[in-house]
Enzyme design. Structure first.
Site, PDB file in Angstrom:
ATOM      1  N   VAL A 187       0.725   5.640   1.478  1.00  0.00           N
ATOM      2  CA  VAL A 187       0.846   6.319   2.763  1.00  0.00           C
ATOM      3  C   VAL A 187      -0.498   6.358   3.497  1.00  0.00           C
ATOM      4  CG1 VAL A 187       0.397   8.617   1.775  1.00  0.00           C
ATOM      5  CG2 VAL A 187       1.728   8.413   3.898  1.00  0.00           C
ATOM      6  N   THR A 188      -0.442   6.245   4.813  1.00  0.00           N
ATOM      7  CA  THR A 188      -1.622   6.444   5.645  1.00  0.00           C
ATOM      8  C   THR A 188      -1.205   7.146   6.931  1.00  0.00           C
ATOM      9  OG1 THR A 188      -3.657   5.435   6.471  1.00  0.00           O
ATOM     10  CG2 THR A 188      -1.604   4.271   6.940  1.00  0.00           C
ATOM     11  N   CYS A 216      -3.791   6.559   1.135  1.00  0.00           N
ATOM     12  CA  CYS A 216      -3.695   5.297   0.402  1.00  0.00           C
ATOM     13  C   CYS A 216      -3.421   5.535  -1.083  1.00  0.00           C
ATOM     14  CB  CYS A 216      -4.955   4.456   0.591  1.00  0.00           C
ATOM     15  SG  CYS A 216      -5.336   4.160   2.338  1.00  0.00           S
ATOM     16  N   GLY A 252       0.795  -1.217   0.000  1.00  0.00           N
ATOM     17  CA  GLY A 252       0.000   0.000   0.000  1.00  0.00           C
ATOM     18  C   GLY A 252       0.832   1.274   0.000  1.00  0.00           C
TER      19      GLY A 252
END
Length: 236
Positions: free
Chosen positions: A84-85, A200, A82
């Site tokens: 970035v969060t 995301c 995935g």
């Protein structure tokens, strides 16, 4: 057998990340016995539940241009999938440490089971969760969170999430059949840090939490329900 649940409280992200890797590495350690080398399968599965101090985490394939303005919030490079969060206070983070080979299901079903746990948790609080094809995680209708109507119609390229808000983000890593990283469920957060990134990897994706859609629930209440659902749905 359900995983052992460990409640870590509010903790910095990096030490937990390192501990997950160490735990997974130890259960993957090779040992010699009368039939040769094989993985150490003695370690029981675990489920770690915690809350993090503010941090951005970047996935393996994460693009730096999705981090718009981190300010004083640290950015940690991880080895999960995935983009970035954000993690911060008011968010329940659950890390399942599962031996999939022993559990008897594959990665695709593992992701489905995590998402189903979130959907059942939302249902407990009167909210309908939705999956969006190709975008892991769980979404809710911002204008009518309790609606059971299925998502329908072609995706609008100008608004692929069709009035949805993301309430739970999923990012996993599997090493020799053993999982780590996991799912973050937004309860009652300061959502402003999400505006400093493309969550995301999606520019303009709305992020929401239970509080914003009108659900009054404590962090502990949600942690207890989510932990119970994950323990049930991730069992072999």
């Amino acid at each position: 057998m359900q995983p052992d649940v460990r409640r870590l409280g509010r903790v910095d992200y990096l030490p937990v990340f390192e501990a997950m890797k160490a735990f997974t590495g130890s259960r993957n350690a090779q040992k010699t016995d009368e039939i040769g080398l094989r993985p150490n399968e003695n370690a029981r599965d675990q489920l770690w539940i915690c809350e993090h101090n503010p941090v951005y985490t970047q996935g393996l394939a994460g693009k730096s241009d999705h981090i718009l303005n981190p300010g004083d919030i640290p950015v940690v490079q991880t080895d999960r999938g995935g983009q970035v969060t954000y993690h911060g206070p008011g968010q329940v983070v659950a890390y399942p440490l599962i031996d999939l080979k022993r559990a008897g299901y594959y990665v695709k079903e593992y992701v489905y089971r995590i998402e189903e746990s979130v959907i059942k948790t939302l249902a407990h609080f009167g909210v309908t969760g939705h999956r969006v094809t190709g975008s892991p995680g769980i979404y809710v209708r911002m204008d009518d969170p309790a609606s059971h109507a299925a998502l329908s119609g072609p995706l609008d390229p100008t608004d692929p999430f069709r009035g949805l808000g993301k309430i739970a983000a999923l990012g996993i890593k599997v090493s020799r059949h053993c999982t780590y990283h996991g799912v973050a469920f937004n309860v009652a957060m300061d959502l402003e840090p999400f505006t400093r990134i493309n969550p995301c990897g999606y520019a303009g994706l709305k992020t929401t939490d239970l509080s914003t859609i009108g659900v009054s629930a404590s962090w502990q209440e949600v942690a207890d329900v989510l932990g119970q659902k994950l323990s049930t749905y991730l069992a072999p």
